[in-house]
Structure formats: C-alpha cells, structure tokens
Design an enzyme around this catalytic site. Structure first.
Site, PDB file in Angstrom:
ATOM      1  N   ASP A   1      50.401 -18.744  -1.639  1.00 31.46           N
ATOM      2  CA  ASP A   1      50.031 -18.058  -2.881  1.00 31.46           C
ATOM      3  C   ASP A   1      49.288 -16.786  -2.513  1.00 31.46           C
ATOM      4  O   ASP A   1      48.813 -16.625  -1.367  1.00 31.46           O
ATOM      5  CB  ASP A   1      49.199 -18.956  -3.798  1.00 31.46           C
ATOM      6  CG  ASP A   1      47.864 -19.369  -3.177  1.00 31.46           C
ATOM      7  OD1 ASP A   1      47.873 -19.751  -1.982  1.00 31.46           O
ATOM      8  OD2 ASP A   1      46.829 -19.331  -3.870  1.00 31.46           O
TER       9      ASP A   1
ATOM     10  N   GLU B   1      45.413 -21.795  -2.770  1.00 29.75           N
ATOM     11  CA  GLU B   1      44.246 -21.450  -1.951  1.00 29.75           C
ATOM     12  C   GLU B   1      43.421 -20.333  -2.587  1.00 29.75           C
ATOM     13  O   GLU B   1      42.187 -20.376  -2.575  1.00 29.75           O
ATOM     14  CB  GLU B   1      44.696 -21.025  -0.551  1.00 29.75           C
ATOM     15  CG  GLU B   1      43.556 -20.870   0.447  1.00 29.75           C
ATOM     16  CD  GLU B   1      42.880 -19.493   0.422  1.00 29.75           C
ATOM     17  OE1 GLU B   1      41.766 -19.370   0.948  1.00 29.75           O
ATOM     18  OE2 GLU B   1      43.481 -18.535  -0.148  1.00 29.75           O
TER      19      GLU B   1
END
Length: 461
Positions: free
Chosen positions: A87, A152
C-alpha cells in the site's frame, strides 16, 4: 533490467492508497497481483482474511487480505521471512509532483513514482532474489517465506492479530524476520538495528464559541490555556520538561558513541536536504543520538483553531492540541501516559482556570532495538561487503515502525532491517523515487544475503 522495470512499472500503476476507502478495490487488486506473482514462481501462496475495518461513520469495509508465501521447507535449512507492504501514501499531481505519481518515470537513472521506494521496489527486489536462484536452476540456500500486507501506511489494521494467530503455524519454523521498509542514511549501504516508538496525545478544553470583540477580556480563553500548557512541555534547547521522561532513557555507551562517530553523515548536506540554516546540535554524534536514541516532543497542531485564509474574530469553542513523544529504550508507553497526564493536570491546576482539561493517549507504540552482534547482522554485513565492497553503517531510525516490535514480542524471532532505499528517495513526499542502481544492486545484495544466512549453523535445542 528489461524484465524487472516493466514489473515495477505495473505495480506502481496500481493506486493502492490504503488511506482512501474509495481506492479499496485498487488495494484488493494490488494484493491479488502480488499473490499471483508469487504463485507463478511456484510458491505456496495464501491470501489470509484479516477481517473488517470500521469506518468513522460506523460502516465496515473489508481489509485487504495479507499475502503469505513459502518457497522450500527443508528442515535442515535456515528459514527467513520477508515482511513488506504494497500500500502507498496518497499522491496526486496537484501536490507538486513533476511527473504522474502512478506512471513510473525513469529520469537520469531514477525511477519516480508513488511507492517506488516505499515499499514496492524492495518487495520486488526480494522476489527477484528468489527468481534469480530459480532462473539459474540453483536450489535456494534457505527456505524463504513472505508476508505482505496492504495497510501499513494506516497502522497495519488487523495484522497483529494475524501474527498472533499464525505464531505457532506460519512462523513456527522461521529463524529470522527481515524488514526492508526504510532507507540508508547516506550513500553508504546500511543495516538498521533500532527504531523509536511513539506516544501520541490529545489535550482538549471544551467551551462554546464566543465573539472576541464582545467577550474578549471577560473570559479565560481555552486557547490561551492550551498554548500555556504546551509551552511547558519542552524548553528552547529541546530539553523535555516532563518529570521522569529523560530519566528513563538508557545511557549512551562508549561503544555506541564510537559507532555513531564512524557513521557516514554530513551535517551540511543534511541541512540543505531539509531546508534549514541551523540545527539543534552542531556535532554529528549529538545530532544522530537525538535523532535516533533520545526521546523528542513534537507539537503537531491545534484542532479547532482558525487556520483558513483571512481573518475571523472568534474565541474557539473547543480546541484540541496534538503532540507526540518519540519513545526509546527503556521507556514504557504506559508509564509515559501517566507521567504526561499527571504533569499536564498539575500545570493546568496552577493556572486556576475554570476551563476543563482532558488528556488522551491515542497511540502507544514501543521502540524496537536489536543486537548488532546477532548472526543475522553478521550475515548482512558480509552480504553488503560482497556486493558493494564496503562495510555498512549500522544505523537506527528516528521514526516508528511498529511491526518490528510486534514481530519481536509475538514471535520471539531475531529481526533485522535491511534497507535498499536511498537517503534522498523522498518517502511520503512528492517525487518519491528509487534509483535503478539501488534497485538492481539491492537485488544482488538480497541474493548474497540468502547465501550468507545459509552459512549460519543451526544449533540443536
């Protein structure tokens, strides 16, 4: 080169922004893409469901599944587990990018694009390391596992519960966990052995909106109270004034001082990079120590204060100050919470204000510190020497990477951070990039590292 560049271009093109719920389909697509790549390589791949995310409006949204993969299961070999995330932070041209952040652009040997350095290229470099052994029809010298997440950048929602659930399953045979989600300090390759934790606080005082012309001078204003309290957190020289904070810090040893002295770091370059004329400290050792291994207080903002263009003569109804204290060994977030809360209430009581004070700690992340004499670090040093022909800097991160401490606490395994990102990659910023040199040489470094780890003798328990 002709093989790996199109692949990272394909991954960067996916707008896997975990902070934007409207991009959640892209994030699911990114996880599927990573899983598909590992399957095509012959890995044993799973997409692990980690549940739902509750949104502020009460609705729920499926979290992106965590990708796990395994290559080899020889009990006579070491087993390493590679952690990474795919991400990214938000990015758009209007932010000041020189190129489309989701169209990987090669300029003068640098690959520009959101997620290029944080963390798609490092994840792919580990994948390429495994592929290199396969392409040469060589047996992997160690068993390799992957755990790749997609949240994250927004706090790794659901991951800790998954790690706990998999502790005696997926992680049972893992010897070492490797994180490559950080960067070098200079042009010299580095191994990272520590990160700071973080305690994030809200302090608020509720009242009603009042007109400053009508009521100014007749009421004790919440904003004035708040500014006065914030001013007691830290002095102009950076000294934290909250009792007990500095006393808890592990002392700087002679060995650590020597280690900092040997690190390649240029104060003038650092000043130019961040655009300041003066730093808090003038010596390299002092600056690195306060960047990495001493606590710091940072005031981030005041919610409810007028901050738009123009003028507005209002006494704000409710103001919330936001500040954080970076944690280092041997600080404990639970203790820090009490120290901060008690201190602020004491300071506030001395103002004899009729306003109310509420202190809340919303984040309490612990620091992480590894033993640089651990064999996993010796293997890293040898791999860097083999590929780059230099000895690495041993560095710490001033930022917080909570997953390292989570892995350490839950699994009990040795953790190492092995960055390949450059010191000037611009993580989270405009024009993020990964140099082709770091990407390609970093892949070679990871290949060499797998070999070096295989030389660590297994001891019978």
């Amino acid at each position: 080169l002709f093989y790996i560049l199109p692949l990272i271009k394909e991954w960067v093109a996916i707008e896997s922004d975990s902070s934007n719920v409207l991009k959640r389909p892209d994030l699911h697509h990114m996880m599927e893409k990573a899983a598909q790549k590992l399957r095509l390589m012959g890995g044993m791949v799973e997409l692990v469901d980690i549940g739902q995310q509750e949104l502020p409006d009460g609705q729920t949204l499926a979290l992106p599944k965590v990708v796990t993969a395994q290559f080899g299961s020889d009990p006579n070999k070491r087993t390493v587990c590679i952690y990474g995330h795919v991400d990214v932070q938000p990015a758009k041209m209007d932010d000041g990018w020189a190129t489309d952040p989701y169209n990987l652009t090669d300029i003068n040997g640098n690959l520009y694009g959101r997620g290029a350095s944080d963390n798609k290229a490092p994840v792919l470099a580990w994948i390429h390391a495994v592929e290199a052994y396969q392409a040469l029809h060589m047996e992997l010298p160690v068993n390799v596992k992957f755990i790749i997440e997609g949240m994250e950048e927004t706090g790794s929602n659901g991951l800790e519960d998954m790690i706990v659930a998999q502790r005696d399953i997926f992680f049972s045979d893992v010897d070492y966990i490797i994180i490559s989600d950080c960067g070098w300090l200079s042009r010299r390759p580095a191994l990272t052995y520590g990160t700071r934790g973080n305690c994030y606080f809200f302090i608020e005082g509720p009242k009603q909106d009042l007109h400053s012309g009508v009521y100014g001078g007749t009421v004790i204003e919440p904003m004035t109270d708040l500014i006065g309290i914030l001013d007691t957190l830290i002095d102009p020289n950076g000294k934290i004034l909250i009792p007990g904070i500095r006393e808890a810090v592990a002392p700087l040893s002679d060995e650590e001082w020597k280690m900092y002295q040997d690190i390649q770091f240029d104060l003038e370059n650092y000043k130019n990079k961040i655009g300041v004329d003066q730093l808090m400290y003038n010596s390299k050792v002092d600056l690195l120590a306060h960047m990495w291994r001493y606590p710091t207080v940072s005031i981030h903002g005041i919610q409810g204060a007028f901050s738009d263009h123009g003028t507005k003569t209002v006494i704000p109804a409710k103001v919330v100050a936001k500040f954080s204290i970076r944690q280092v060994p041997n600080m404990d977030p639970a203790v820090v919470k009490k120290q901060v809360t008690d201190y602020l209430h004491l300071v506030f009581s001395k103002r004899k204000s009729p306003n109310k004070l509420k202190v809340t700690m919303v984040i309490g992340a612990k620091p992480w510190l590894a033993d640089t004499q651990d064999p996993v670090f010796e293997a890293g040093k040898a791999a860097i020497k083999r590929v780059f022909n230099v000895d690495p800097d041993l560095i710490r991160e001033g930022a917080t990477i909570p997953i390292a401490r989570t892995f350490q606490d839950v699994t009990g395994k040795s953790i190492i951070m092995m960055p390949i990102g450059g010191f000037d990659d611009g993580l989270h910023s405009q024009n993020e990039k990964m140099s082709r040199y770091n990407y390609i040489e970093g892949t070679k470094y990871f290949i060499a590292y797998l070999h070096e780890v295989s030389l660590i003798k297994k001891t019978s328990v």
